[in-house]
Motif scaffolding. Structure first.
Motif, PDB file in Angstrom:
ATOM      1  N   VAL A  36       0.810  -1.046   0.055  1.00 21.14           N
ATOM      2  CA  VAL A  36       0.098   0.048   0.001  1.00 21.14           C
ATOM      3  C   VAL A  36       0.841   1.312   0.066  1.00 21.14           C
ATOM      4  O   VAL A  36       1.909   1.098   0.467  1.00 21.14           O
ATOM      5  N   LYS A  37       0.450   2.219  -0.631  1.00 17.28           N
ATOM      6  CA  LYS A  37       1.227   3.317  -0.608  1.00 17.28           C
ATOM      7  C   LYS A  37       0.895   4.574   0.280  1.00 17.28           C
ATOM      8  O   LYS A  37       1.552   5.226   0.959  1.00 17.28           O
ATOM      9  N   LYS A  38      -0.350   4.634   0.653  1.00 14.50           N
ATOM     10  CA  LYS A  38      -0.918   5.641   1.469  1.00 14.50           C
ATOM     11  C   LYS A  38      -1.789   5.094   2.651  1.00 14.50           C
ATOM     12  O   LYS A  38      -2.527   3.771   2.623  1.00 14.50           O
ATOM     13  N   VAL A  39      -1.666   5.797   3.948  1.00 15.26           N
ATOM     14  CA  VAL A  39      -2.561   5.197   4.862  1.00 15.26           C
ATOM     15  C   VAL A  39      -3.320   6.406   5.556  1.00 15.26           C
ATOM     16  O   VAL A  39      -3.115   7.573   5.557  1.00 15.26           O
ATOM     17  N   CYS A  40      -4.858   5.760   5.874  1.00 16.20           N
ATOM     18  CA  CYS A  40      -5.783   7.062   6.336  1.00 16.20           C
ATOM     19  C   CYS A  40      -6.459   6.420   7.592  1.00 16.20           C
ATOM     20  O   CYS A  40      -6.357   5.012   7.841  1.00 16.20           O
ATOM     21  N   VAL A  41      -6.749   7.444   8.483  1.00 15.81           N
ATOM     22  CA  VAL A  41      -7.452   6.727  10.040  1.00 15.81           C
ATOM     23  C   VAL A  41      -8.748   7.580   9.914  1.00 15.81           C
ATOM     24  O   VAL A  41      -8.848   8.820   9.294  1.00 15.81           O
ATOM     25  N   TRP A  42      -9.647   7.096  10.840  1.00 16.77           N
ATOM     26  CA  TRP A  42     -10.678   7.611  11.014  1.00 16.77           C
ATOM     27  C   TRP A  42     -10.706   8.859  12.262  1.00 16.77           C
ATOM     28  O   TRP A  42      -9.937   8.318  13.096  1.00 16.77           O
ATOM     29  N   ILE A  75      -7.254  11.805   5.979  1.00 16.57           N
ATOM     30  CA  ILE A  75      -8.027  11.796   7.474  1.00 16.57           C
ATOM     31  C   ILE A  75      -9.515  11.627   7.139  1.00 16.57           C
ATOM     32  O   ILE A  75     -10.043  12.179   5.937  1.00 16.57           O
ATOM     33  N   LYS A  76     -10.194  10.499   7.582  1.00  9.78           N
ATOM     34  CA  LYS A  76     -11.639  10.401   7.400  1.00  9.78           C
ATOM     35  C   LYS A  76     -12.185  11.072   8.490  1.00  9.78           C
ATOM     36  O   LYS A  76     -12.191  11.014   9.325  1.00  9.78           O
ATOM     37  N   THR A  77     -12.921  12.306   7.975  1.00 10.37           N
ATOM     38  CA  THR A  77     -13.527  13.073   8.870  1.00 10.37           C
ATOM     39  C   THR A  77     -15.151  12.699   9.172  1.00 10.37           C
ATOM     40  O   THR A  77     -15.987  13.435   8.377  1.00 10.37           O
ATOM     41  N   ASP A  78     -15.217  11.797  10.102  1.00  7.65           N
ATOM     42  CA  ASP A  78     -16.683  11.239  10.281  1.00  7.65           C
ATOM     43  C   ASP A  78     -17.477  12.132  11.316  1.00  7.65           C
ATOM     44  O   ASP A  78     -16.948  13.103  12.101  1.00  7.65           O
ATOM     45  N   PHE A  79     -18.793  12.009  11.152  1.00  8.29           N
ATOM     46  CA  PHE A  79     -19.573  12.840  12.190  1.00  8.29           C
ATOM     47  C   PHE A  79     -19.732  14.352  11.963  1.00  8.29           C
ATOM     48  O   PHE A  79     -19.313  14.712  10.708  1.00  8.29           O
ATOM     49  N   PHE A 128     -11.601  12.191   3.889  1.00  5.95           N
ATOM     50  CA  PHE A 128     -12.999  11.548   3.453  1.00  5.95           C
ATOM     51  C   PHE A 128     -14.091  11.965   4.292  1.00  5.95           C
ATOM     52  O   PHE A 128     -14.372  11.377   5.518  1.00  5.95           O
ATOM     53  N   ALA A 129     -14.951  12.975   3.939  1.00 10.87           N
ATOM     54  CA  ALA A 129     -15.820  13.598   4.965  1.00 10.87           C
ATOM     55  C   ALA A 129     -17.190  13.248   4.693  1.00 10.87           C
ATOM     56  O   ALA A 129     -17.743  12.806   3.454  1.00 10.87           O
ATOM     57  N   ARG A 130     -18.043  13.218   5.628  1.00  8.48           N
ATOM     58  CA  ARG A 130     -19.611  12.764   5.582  1.00  8.48           C
ATOM     59  C   ARG A 130     -20.239  14.162   5.800  1.00  8.48           C
ATOM     60  O   ARG A 130     -21.308  14.238   4.757  1.00  8.48           O
ATOM     61  N   ALA A 131     -20.081  15.036   6.711  1.00  6.54           N
ATOM     62  CA  ALA A 131     -20.869  16.072   6.943  1.00  6.54           C
ATOM     63  C   ALA A 131     -20.514  17.195   5.922  1.00  6.54           C
ATOM     64  O   ALA A 131     -19.425  17.613   5.885  1.00  6.54           O
ATOM     65  N   ALA A 132     -21.515  17.911   5.513  1.00  4.97           N
ATOM     66  CA  ALA A 132     -20.901  19.245   4.769  1.00  4.97           C
ATOM     67  C   ALA A 132     -22.232  20.298   4.786  1.00  4.97           C
ATOM     68  O   ALA A 132     -23.281  19.710   5.165  1.00  4.97           O
ATOM     69  N   ALA A 141     -22.775  24.666   2.647  1.00  4.22           N
ATOM     70  CA  ALA A 141     -22.241  25.342   1.583  1.00  4.22           C
ATOM     71  C   ALA A 141     -20.930  25.807   1.756  1.00  4.22           C
ATOM     72  O   ALA A 141     -20.366  25.986   3.070  1.00  4.22           O
ATOM     73  N   GLY A 142     -19.943  25.476   0.894  1.00  2.00           N
ATOM     74  CA  GLY A 142     -18.577  25.777   0.924  1.00  2.00           C
ATOM     75  C   GLY A 142     -17.601  24.619   0.968  1.00  2.00           C
ATOM     76  O   GLY A 142     -16.348  24.748   1.101  1.00  2.00           O
ATOM     77  N   THR A 143     -18.118  23.574   1.847  1.00  2.00           N
ATOM     78  CA  THR A 143     -17.433  22.660   2.034  1.00  2.00           C
ATOM     79  C   THR A 143     -16.712  21.674   0.850  1.00  2.00           C
ATOM     80  O   THR A 143     -15.905  20.880   0.889  1.00  2.00           O
ATOM     81  N   GLN A 144     -17.200  22.047  -0.410  1.00  2.00           N
ATOM     82  CA  GLN A 144     -16.833  21.420  -1.631  1.00  2.00           C
ATOM     83  C   GLN A 144     -15.297  21.755  -1.727  1.00  2.00           C
ATOM     84  O   GLN A 144     -14.489  21.161  -2.507  1.00  2.00           O
ATOM     85  N   ARG A 145     -14.771  22.954  -1.076  1.00  2.00           N
ATOM     86  CA  ARG A 145     -13.561  23.362  -0.975  1.00  2.00           C
ATOM     87  C   ARG A 145     -12.608  22.410  -0.427  1.00  2.00           C
ATOM     88  O   ARG A 145     -11.281  22.453  -0.604  1.00  2.00           O
ATOM     89  N   PHE A 146     -13.132  21.473   0.472  1.00  2.00           N
ATOM     90  CA  PHE A 146     -12.268  20.401   1.152  1.00  2.00           C
ATOM     91  C   PHE A 146     -12.652  18.974   0.883  1.00  2.00           C
ATOM     92  O   PHE A 146     -13.364  18.323   1.384  1.00  2.00           O
ATOM     93  N   PRO A 147     -12.130  18.613  -0.326  1.00  2.00           N
ATOM     94  CA  PRO A 147     -12.630  17.284  -0.975  1.00  2.00           C
ATOM     95  C   PRO A 147     -11.698  16.279  -0.111  1.00  2.00           C
ATOM     96  O   PRO A 147     -10.881  16.489   0.515  1.00  2.00           O
ATOM     97  N   LEU A 148     -12.426  15.017  -0.092  1.00  2.00           N
ATOM     98  CA  LEU A 148     -13.468  14.707  -0.776  1.00  2.00           C
ATOM     99  C   LEU A 148     -14.632  14.169   0.196  1.00  2.00           C
ATOM    100  O   LEU A 148     -14.425  14.101   1.400  1.00  2.00           O
ATOM    101  N   GLN A 149     -16.016  13.888  -0.396  1.00  2.00           N
ATOM    102  CA  GLN A 149     -17.347  13.557   0.579  1.00  2.00           C
ATOM    103  C   GLN A 149     -17.734  12.078   0.080  1.00  2.00           C
ATOM    104  O   GLN A 149     -17.268  11.795  -1.123  1.00  2.00           O
ATOM    105  N   TRP A 150     -18.101  11.236   1.252  1.00  2.00           N
ATOM    106  CA  TRP A 150     -18.618  10.107   0.964  1.00  2.00           C
ATOM    107  C   TRP A 150     -20.081  10.041   1.355  1.00  2.00           C
ATOM    108  O   TRP A 150     -20.417  10.962   2.244  1.00  2.00           O
ATOM    109  N   GLY A 151     -20.978   9.103   0.638  1.00  2.00           N
ATOM    110  CA  GLY A 151     -22.258   9.070   0.849  1.00  2.00           C
ATOM    111  C   GLY A 151     -22.701   8.589   2.207  1.00  2.00           C
ATOM    112  O   GLY A 151     -24.037   8.456   2.304  1.00  2.00           O
ATOM    113  N   GLY A 152     -22.125   8.256   3.314  1.00  2.00           N
ATOM    114  CA  GLY A 152     -22.751   7.893   4.544  1.00  2.00           C
ATOM    115  C   GLY A 152     -23.157   6.413   4.561  1.00  2.00           C
ATOM    116  O   GLY A 152     -22.650   5.590   3.845  1.00  2.00           O
TER     117      GLY A 152
END
Length: 779
Positions: free
Chosen positions: A360-366, A434-438, A487-491, A493-504
């Motif tokens: 693997v090349k990269k590592v992400c945490v929640w 970073i996965k930014t959950d909640f 990898f963000a869940r909550a969003a 207006a404007g959070t498109q500036r901080f990609p990316l989002q996933w569908g929950g």
């Protein structure tokens, strides 16, 4: 919220007052707008001006192609923040503004859009239209602007004490015959919002309800305009659901402001909207590879992680990013940023070994923005004032999600700095993403933010912006401007500036896959370029056929992640390691390889999506074909960039029905050409689906057998020409996203003018199918 009981009666418990006429019009001193003075009854004589309320409507021209409309009852009311960060790249110079006056009207024009205000005959009417007169967009007509008291008052004297009264401002824009409405965030219900009541209030409700993680106050009309509601507070919309011919927007308070943006195309609308709230951030090429997660409640240690990645490698499925979900920390300690020492005694060493292995090349945490009181870090954060408080001074806590959970107060600069420091400690250990959950369950009652000037109701949705901005900018500080990936869940207006989002959180069903597609389409129409989904579904145990259908869909999203709740998503656990050609492992390997081959096209299209503020994938069909009425209703297919049409399959049998707009379309897999417009039916195994290439497309692909995500997109590639005409162009980018050269079709329409930008030897081949293929090879 409905304010009326049918057409004739006010709703029970509501008292309504409307702007009944435009009594006077004042031109703004700066020449940028008009101020309309609107009494709530018609003024026929001087005595009519007494003992009545009025509304002020300000119409201004912020930039070409847009008008702002502000409606205010009591102008002395405070307007506390937070407010959306508008014009983050700087406010453009006002464009061509023109104000014209006649005996019966006043018109203000801002480039291509105008508003004409009726000033005669004691009528109320404001019409928004194309400046050139070619099209009426929408209107504010009789009884369409007003305010409401709840509960209903019977005497003006009751307004001396407003503490137990709710005051709403509302507007009702007209809906034309056949008009459809889209967007409003990541909404999982019907794609066309007409007939729906929608509340813009972030909630952790999964993908199978009318709640949404990502509420964005922007909607786009099929008539060529969009409306952005400029408040982070709760917004309630009745989209043809109170009055069938109107979209009602209401907020609690004394003022309501929105922008109307003229396209005329939906792409134009989103490009102008990005001026207001910001363009999507760029993401690195490695992020488009396959992400593999530990899943949520499953058990995993270093041996388990390695077995996953070795199993993927042994099945020819490259993994670009490995993700550690919640239980990298101890139970009850989320989120204290401390690795569970029993499971991960040497996290930095483990991550280093993982990367050194080449698996693997990269590592992400929640992470999340909460903190359970069982962690020793809780007492530290509470003592420092880093946690949200109740009005009596207590730390705000509840047992929802984590026992005694507190919420990080990002309005406290010291709290934000501490949180960033925790993130950097993760980066020091080798974490790359970073996965930014909640971030949705933010209380709005009985809370006191560190910044006491802020309104608690407005902070509920806006918290998602603060949270993701802080984490995204920390990633940028460490890795570089265009290397940051959330990898963000909550969003909002404007959070498109901080990609990316996933569908929950979606279930492992075909219905949930369809819900997710509708969510991704709707979010894309709010200016989000990059979006992903939990492949296979988050909840439950996907049947092998569902998993494989979801793999095909998920690898054609802009970003692709395997993630589940209480079961793993590595393919051999889904179908008992079926090694056949149609087994889960072989199917995942093929779709992963296809995405790798598509990377020259994908990454070039990604740069264009960011530049225009539009989705890469899922891109609603109406963005590419706005003049095709059918395209505004298609919610089971999408475009991946401007050339590829994708129709996911929801049946085990492989039967699928899809729509092709006007033109010639070539099947990527078979080379068969179909002519649209029209509906078509096909049946597919698991390694194909309707993937059609639009006519007049130049598709640059990696060589056959390419499985890497990051490589030289000009070397050892194939160039496919699909029914091209002379002058057709495409831009080639390198793996850093920089433009290299433009490829252009020659006067004959079946070859390139200049191949020198491509590295290697030129080989020309015309296959038997109705397309021309050009190969580049270093061999």
């Amino acid at each position: 919220m409905k304010f009326r009981d049918g057409m004739w009666l006010p709703a029970e418990g509501k008292r309504l007052e409307y702007a009944e006429e435009v009594y006077s019009v004042t031109e703004k001193e700066d020449g940028q707008g008009l101020s309309l003075f609107c009494p709530t009854r018609k003024i026929h004589n001087r005595s009519d001006s007494l003992n009545l309320s009025t509304l002020t409507i300000d119409i201004e021209a912020p930039f070409d192609g847009a008008l702002s409309v502000s409606t205010t009852h009591w102008q002395g009311a405070l307007n506390p923040g937070p407010h959306f960060e508008l014009f983050p790249a700087g406010k453009p110079e006002p464009g061509k503004i023109n104000i014209q006056k006649s005996d019966k009207s006043r018109t203000i024009s801002s480039g291509s859009i105008s508003a004409t205000v009726k000033t005669a005959d004691h009528d109320f009417a404001i019409k928004f239209h194309a400046t050139d007169g070619s099209k009426e967009l929408t209107s504010l007509l009789n009884r369409s602007v007003g305010f409401a008291y709840s509960p209903a008052t019977s005497s003006p004297m009751q307004l001396a004490d407003m503490r137990n009264l709710e005051h709403y401002i509302f507007t009702q824009t007209t809906l034309s015959v056949g008009e459809s409405v889209h967007g409003l965030g990541e909404r999982f219900g019907a794609f066309n919002k007409v007939g729906q009541a929608i509340t813009l209030w972030n909630a952790d409700g999964g993908t199978s309800s009318d709640q949404a993680y990502k509420n964005v106050p922007l909607w786009i009309s099929s008539r060529g305009y969009g409306i952005f509601i400029d408040t982070s507070d709760k917004v309630e919309l009745e989209v043809g659901s109170e009055r069938c011919s109107r979209v009602q927007t209401s907020v609690l308070g004394q003022r309501l402001k929105w922008y109307i943006i003229h396209g005329p195309s939906p792409k134009d609308i989103l490009q102008k909207y990005s001026i207001l709230t910001g363009k999507p951030g760029s993401v690195p090429s490695w992020s488009f590879g396959l992400w593999l997660s530990t899943s949520f409640t499953t058990n995993y240690d270093e041996a388990t992680v390695n077995s996953f990645l070795e199993g993927m490698k042994g099945r020819d499925i490259p993994v670009e990013v490995f993700h550690f979900d919640c239980f990298w920390m101890k139970a009850f300690h989320w989120c204290d940023f401390v690795f569970d020492s029993e499971m991960f005694p040497d996290p930095a060493g483990q991550i280093a070994r993982l990367k050194a292995s080449g698996l693997v090349k990269k590592v992400c945490v929640w992470v999340n923005p909460y903190l359970g009181q069982a962690s020793p870090v809780f007492a530290f954060a509470a003592a420092k004032g880093y946690l949200l408080r109740r009005k009596n001074g207590d730390i705000f806590q509840w047992d929802l999600w984590q026992t005694g959970m507190g919420i990080i107060d990002f309005t406290n600069p010291a709290a934000a700095a501490w949180y960033v420091g925790c993130l950097h400690s993760l980066f020091d250990k080798g974490i790359d993403s970073i996965k930014t959950d909640f971030g949705e369950r933010i209380p709005s009652a009985d809370v006191q933010w560190y910044d006491s000037s802020l309104d608690a109701g407005k902070m509920h949705n806006y918290y998602a912006f603060l949270y993701n901005k802080i984490v995204y900018e920390a990633l940028q500080d460490r890795f570089g401007k265009n290397e940051a990936v959330l990898f963000a869940r909550a969003a909002t207006a404007g959070t498109q500036r901080f990609p990316l989002q996933w569908g929950g959180d979606c279930e492992s069903t075909p219905e949930a896959m369809a819900e997710s597609i509708r969510g991704g389409l709707s979010l894309g129409l709010c200016g989000y370029s990059f979006w992903s989904v939990d492949i296979g579904g988050f909840e439950g145990y996907p049947a092998p056929w569902i998993y494989k259908r979801w793999v095909a869909f998920g690898l054609l999203c802009s970003h692709s992640r395997l993630h589940g709740s209480n079961s793993f998503r590595v393919p051999w656990t889904v179908d008992d390691d079926d090694a056949s050609e149609q087994g889960c492992s072989k199917i995942l390997a093929r779709w992963t390889a296809l995405k790798a081959r598509l990377m020259p096209y994908i990454f070039s299209q990604a740069q264009e999506a960011v530049r225009l503020g539009i989705p890469l994938s899922l891109r609603a069909m109406c963005l590419e074909f706005p003049d095709d009425p059918t395209s505004w209703y298609l919610d089971r297919q999408f475009m991946f960039g401007d050339s590829l049409l994708v129709a996911p399959i929801f049946q085990e049998s492989g039967e699928v029905e899809f729509y092709l707009p006007k033109g010639r379309w070539t099947s990527f897999f078979s080379g068969e050409t179909k002519k649209g417009p029209g509906w078509f039916k096909e049946t597919h195994k698991f390694d194909t689906l309707p993937l059609y290439v639009r006519e007049n497309s130049i598709l640059v692909l990696g060589k056959s057998g390419e499985t890497r995500t990051v490589y030289d997109y000009s070397r050892d590639v194939e160039v496919h020409l699909f029914h091209t005409t002379p002058g057709t162009k495409t831009t080639l980018v390198n793996s850093a996203g920089d433009d290299t050269e433009v490829l252009q079709v020659d006067d004959g329409g079946d070859s390139l003018i200049d191949q020198s930008v491509l590295q290697g030897n030129w080989i020309e081949a015309i296959d038997q199918l109705p397309r021309v293929v050009k190969f580049y090879s270093t061999d």
